[in-house]
Write an enzyme that holds these catalytic residues in place. Structure first.
Site, PDB file in Angstrom:
ATOM      1  N   SER A  54      62.303  40.251 -93.781  1.00  0.00           N
ATOM      2  CA  SER A  54      60.986  40.605 -93.229  1.00  0.00           C
ATOM      3  C   SER A  54      60.183  39.443 -92.658  1.00  0.00           C
ATOM      4  O   SER A  54      59.145  39.662 -92.041  1.00  0.00           O
ATOM      5  CB  SER A  54      60.140  41.313 -94.288  1.00  0.00           C
ATOM      6  OG  SER A  54      60.572  42.645 -94.432  1.00  0.00           O
ATOM      7  N   SER A  98      59.331  43.459 -91.828  1.00  0.00           N
ATOM      8  CA  SER A  98      58.060  44.111 -92.017  1.00  0.00           C
ATOM      9  C   SER A  98      56.847  43.259 -91.674  1.00  0.00           C
ATOM     10  O   SER A  98      55.764  43.789 -91.454  1.00  0.00           O
ATOM     11  CB  SER A  98      57.929  44.572 -93.462  1.00  0.00           C
ATOM     12  OG  SER A  98      57.870  43.452 -94.342  1.00  0.00           O
ATOM     13  N   LYS A 156      49.667  38.066 -94.328  1.00  0.00           N
ATOM     14  CA  LYS A 156      50.221  39.413 -94.398  1.00  0.00           C
ATOM     15  C   LYS A 156      49.416  40.223 -95.405  1.00  0.00           C
ATOM     16  O   LYS A 156      49.053  39.717 -96.478  1.00  0.00           O
ATOM     17  CB  LYS A 156      51.691  39.336 -94.820  1.00  0.00           C
ATOM     18  CG  LYS A 156      52.446  40.658 -94.764  1.00  0.00           C
ATOM     19  CD  LYS A 156      53.929  40.440 -95.091  1.00  0.00           C
ATOM     20  CE  LYS A 156      54.732  41.718 -94.969  1.00  0.00           C
ATOM     21  NZ  LYS A 156      56.175  41.499 -95.266  1.00  0.00           N
TER      22      LYS A 156
END
Lengths: 499, 100
Positions: free
Chosen positions: A181, A157, A82
């Site tokens: 997330s 997210s 990420k």
């Protein structure tokens, strides 16, 4: 070699074949890079693809195998990171204009540990800007699309990481979970997503959003792969002052222990708030665990439904403080102004997107004089209430079972105009973060429009072992085709279209 | 129920947060932030008189170490990421007002 052959059996199988010399890390990495490049125009999972570094890393693994050295438990396994995890010399943008082009001078602890374990990082995945969002639509680089149906969001997210694993581009990815997330996009993309106990995994090098809630964890297609990744990244780190010093359990052993006698509580309060297929999946999961020998009952924990409101006061409050560092002075964007205050304001206004601005302002407001007690302090007291209600439930239960999300993946654009509607996507995942507990989303069923549905297993602090035991029992009976990989195509759900 | 946020209130919060917002943003954020606040206000009705606040999931303890020199990031690597530097330091616009 085709990517399908190279990835057969998942991360652990790849590592075993690379370690034995049967498969080269370079061949696996090349296959992953090819697949990523081909998928990018449709899915946009990645902000940065680090092909050269990945090939060099793969060659280093192959050299170790040739030299008879131990290349590590994840030898040659491609992994996506990420883009809020710091990578030395590699852009780390948090999908924000304010950090565009920033190259951190150091690696996050998790990045260093994965590399030492032989994993090969192939790039940085898209996210909601600064991890603030539930759909990956607040990214400054554009949305990631769900490989099951590219007209829908992958969740967020950590949407880029979830979609990359779901599309079979990489067998492993890391995300971060502040209010869901990791688990929410895992559920919407039909993959495993694991949020560890707060402090089990070092946050050093994770760009801070809400420091008392943030935690890094893995995405994978199987629980065994997720458990091995957690094994590699877990453990004390002196560079994170909230890092726990407890010994780390052996997760692979826990996975094989079965659920005989395990006490499972189904969170009744969440079932009525979930869509038909999301609630039905939890009921099926509960029956499956009972069949496997677990002691299953319904529990009422109505306090958990207040978690969302407490979270949307606490997380923005912490964010408004953490994001004060983006001031145009030390890194990232600067927009000049006549004096330093004008420069700060112009930089931040140009650099942050709408959702980040909203949360900074919400946090600034609830911390400001006159409002602090009514909002922030009350939210902190509700956080205590949630911790106490979990503690009561765990007197009689080893794990709790709940839906991960209120619905299956929603269409791109469906919730962008109404922030509150978007926030409600996190209703079932947030209490775990407020409590610092671990939780897991397992791909379990197919729901509306043939889209994947996740079931969530919650456990008390450091209860990863029992959480994995329950998760393994669910994985064993999950609906065929409920998990990736799926071959993404424009124009409709890809349910069950396995490679 | 508390009052919805006015545009002026949003402008004041934005100044505190070092954000410059246009007219359109002020109106839009006033509506959106008011909607969120109206939702989260539900927790103000909960009786928490006897409950202590939690700032962190686990009890925090001070982390201490011996006061020994250790390596830190090289200055040039850190400065390389800055928008402007001068003489080995971060360069910023004027901080104080004009001399009288």
């Amino acid at each position: 070699m085709s990517e399908t052959e190279a990835f057969a059996g998942g991360a652990l199988q790849i590592a075993a074949r690379v370690r034995s010399g049967e498969l080269s890390a370079r061949a696996v990495t090349e296959a992953a890079l090819e697949e990523i490049a081909a998928s990018e125009p449709l899915l946009h999972c990645f902000n940065t693809i680090t092909a050269e570094l990945a090939l060099a890393g793969a060659d280093a693994v192959d050299a170790k195998v040739l030299a008879g050295e131990d290349p590590g438990p994840l030898a040659g396994v491609p992994i996506a990171l990420k883009d809020n995890l710091c990578t030395k010399g590699v852009p780390t943008t948090c999908s924000s204009r304010i950090l565009q082009g920033w190259r951190p001078p150091y690696d996050a602890t998790v990045v260093a540990r994965l590399s030492a374990a032989g994993a090969v990082s192939v790039g940085k995945t898209n996210l909601d800007e600064f991890a603030m969002g539930s759909s990956t639509e607040t990214s400054a680089t554009g949305p990631t699309r769900n490989p099951w149906d590219p007209s829908r969001v992958p969740g967020g997210s950590s949407g880029g990481s979830a979609a990359a694993v779901a599309a079979g581009l990489v067998p492993l990815a890391l995300g971060s979970d502040t209010g869901g997330s990791i688990r929410q996009p895992a559920a919407l993309c039909g993959v495993v997503g694991l949020k560890p106990t707060y402090g089990l995994v070092s946050r050093y090098g994770l760009v801070a959003f809400a420091s008392s809630l943030d935690q890094i964890g893995p995405f994978a297609l199987t629980l065994a792969d997720a458990a091995m990744t957690l094994q590699v990244i877990a453990g004390h780190d002196e560079r994170d002052s909230t890092s726990l010093t407890h010994p780390v359990a052996d997760f692979a052993t826990e996975l094989k222990r079965g659920v005989e006698g395990l006490r499972v509580g189904v969170v009744a309060d969440f079932l009525s708030e979930a869509s038909g297929s999301c609630a039905a999946a939890v009921r099926q999961a509960a029956d499956a665990l009972a069949d496997a020998g677990a002691l299953v009952r319904e529990v009422a924990i109505p306090e958990l439904l207040h978690g969302l409101s407490a979270y949307y006061l606490i997380a923005p409050a912490e964010a408004s403080s953490n994001l004060a560092r983006y001031d145009g002075v030390r890194y990232g964007l600067r927009v000049d102004g006549d004096d330093v205050q004008a420069m700060n304001a112009r930089t931040r206004s140009a650099g942050f997107g709408d959702e980040v601005k909203r949360r900074i302002m919400l946090g600034t407001y609830v911390l400001s004089a006159g409002y602090y007690d009514a909002y922030y302090a009350q939210a902190q007291r509700v956080r205590t209430v949630i911790l106490q209600s979990f503690a009561r439930a765990y007197e009689d239960c080893d794990v709790l079972l709940a839906p991960t999300t209120p619905s299956v993946a929603f269409p791109i654009g469906a919730k962008t105009a109404d922030p509150l509607e978007m926030y409600l996507s996190d209703l079932f995942t947030i209490p775990t973060n407020l409590a610092g507990h671990p939780a897991l989303s397992v791909p379990f069923a197919l729901g509306e429009d043939g889209l994947p549905v996740g079931v969530q297993v919650l456990a008390p602090a450091l209860g990863e072992g029992q959480m994995l035991r329950a998760g393994a029992a669910l994985e064993a009976v999950a609906a065929p085709g409920a998990r990736g990989p799926v071959r993404p195509q424009l124009g409709g759900p890809m349910a069950g279209v396995a490679k | 129920m508390n009052e919805p946020l006015s545009k002026d209130a949003v402008a004041h919060i934005a100044r505190l947060a070092r954000l410059e917002l246009g007219e359109e943003e002020l109106s839009r954020f006033a509506g959106q932030l008011s909607a969120v606040l109206e939702h989260v206000e539900a927790i103000q009705k909960l009786d928490t008189a006897d409950v202590l606040p939690t700032s962190h999931p686990f009890e925090l303890v001070n982390v201490l170490r011996d006061d020994e020199r250790a390596a830190c990031l090289p200055r040039e690597a850190v400065l390389a990421a800055a928008p402007a530097t001068e003489g080995g330091r971060f360069r910023v616009p004027r901080i104080l007002g004009e001399a009288p």
